[in-house]
Design an enzyme around this catalytic site. Structure first.
Site, short mmCIF file in Angstrom:
data_model
loop_
_atom_site.label_atom_id
_atom_site.label_comp_id
_atom_site.label_asym_id
_atom_site.label_seq_id
_atom_site.Cartn_x
_atom_site.Cartn_y
_atom_site.Cartn_z
N HIS A 1 37.95 45.45 37.84
CA HIS A 1 38.35 44.13 37.38
C HIS A 1 37.26 43.03 37.82
O HIS A 1 36.84 43.32 39.03
CB HIS A 1 39.74 43.70 37.64
N HIS B 1 37.20 39.13 38.40
CA HIS B 1 37.80 37.99 38.85
C HIS B 1 37.12 37.09 37.99
O HIS B 1 36.05 36.80 38.09
CB HIS B 1 38.02 37.74 40.18
P1 AMP Z 1 41.24 43.20 44.08
O1 AMP Z 1 41.81 42.59 45.57
O2 AMP Z 1 39.93 42.63 43.99
O3 AMP Z 1 41.37 44.60 44.02
O4 AMP Z 1 42.15 42.18 43.44
C1 AMP Z 1 43.14 42.65 42.78
C2 AMP Z 1 43.77 41.35 42.31
O5 AMP Z 1 44.99 41.81 41.24
C3 AMP Z 1 44.70 40.50 42.83
O6 AMP Z 1 43.88 39.26 42.87
C4 AMP Z 1 46.06 40.66 42.78
O7 AMP Z 1 46.88 39.35 42.84
C5 AMP Z 1 46.13 41.09 41.23
N1 AMP Z 1 47.12 41.79 40.97
C6 AMP Z 1 47.85 42.78 41.42
N2 AMP Z 1 48.76 43.21 40.74
C7 AMP Z 1 48.85 42.39 39.40
C8 AMP Z 1 49.89 42.23 38.33
N3 AMP Z 1 50.75 43.04 38.16
N4 AMP Z 1 49.33 41.53 37.42
C9 AMP Z 1 48.37 40.50 37.46
N5 AMP Z 1 47.75 40.70 38.65
C10 AMP Z 1 47.86 41.58 39.76
#
Ligand code: AMP
Ligand code: ZN
Length: 135
Positions: free
Chosen positions: A98, A100
Site C-alpha cells: 500500500h 500512503h
Molecule cells: P503500514 O503501517 O504502513 O503497514 O500501514 C497500514 C495502515 O493501514 C495504517 O495507517 C492503518 O491505520 C491502516 N489500516 C489498518 N486497517 C485498516 C482498515 N480496516 N481500513 C483502513 N485502513 C486501515
C-alpha cells in the site's frame, strides 16, 4: 486469506472507497496521520513493493499520483507525502502493498525524519556497499 486489505477489496469489510478500477483501489486510512490520509493498493495481494511485479507497481503508483493531486485540491492541502513501508522494522503493519497518501498542511506539526550528520568517508563507504549490490 487473512489480509485486511484483501477483505476491503472484496468488500467483505466496509471502508471508505475513493477510487476503484480492475487493478487498483484507494480508500481512507482508518487511523489517519493527517486529514485526508488515504491508502492506494493493488487488488492483487503481494506483501510489499519488493514482492510486487513492476507493472502492478507502475499501475498503483500512477493512480496514487492522480489521487494525491485530487486529495490535495479537494481538501485544500498544501502538499502531500507518498510513502510505502517494507518490513516490520520500517513500521509495516499490513502486509499487502500500500502507498500512503498523507496530505500535508502548513504547520501540520508532522516533523521531518531526524537527519544525522555524516562524514564524507562514511558516505563514500556506504555508497560503495550499495553500488556493489546494484551491479
Ligand atoms: P503500514 O503501517 O504502513 O503497514 O500501514 C497500514 C495502515 O493501514 C495504517 O495507517 C492503518 O491505520 C491502516 N489500516 C489498518 N486497517 C485498516 C482498515 N480496516 N481500513 C483502513 N485502513 C486501515
Ligand atoms: Zn491482501
Amino acid at each position: 486469506m487473512d489480509c485486511v486489505f484483501c477483505k476491503i477489496i472484496c468488500k467483505e469489510i466496509p471502508s471508505d472507497i475513493i477510487f476503484e478500477d480492475d487493478k487498483v483501489m484507494a480508500f481512507m486510512d482508518i487511523r489517519p496521520v493527517s486529514r485526508g490520509h488515504a491508502l492506494v493498493v493493488p487488488k492483487e495481494h503481494k506483501a510489499d513493493i519488493v514482492e510486487t511485479d513492476d507493472d502492478v507497481i507502475s499501475d498503483t503508483v500512477l493512480e496514487a499520483k492522480k489521487i494525491a493531486a485530487a486529495i490535495q485540491h479537494a481538501l485544500h492541502a498544501d502538499g502531500f507525502t507518498i510513502s510505502t513501508n517494507r518490513g516490520e522494522a520500517a513500521g509495516q503493519t499490513v502486509f499487502h502493498l500500500h502507498f500512503h497518501i498523507i496530505p500535508r498542511y502548513r504547520r501540520d506539526g508532522l516533523t521531518a525524519w531526524p537527519h544525522q550528520d555524516t562524514t564524507p568517508e562514511t558516505r563514500s563507504q556506504i555508497a560503495a556497499e550499495i553500488k556493489k549490490q546494484l551491479l
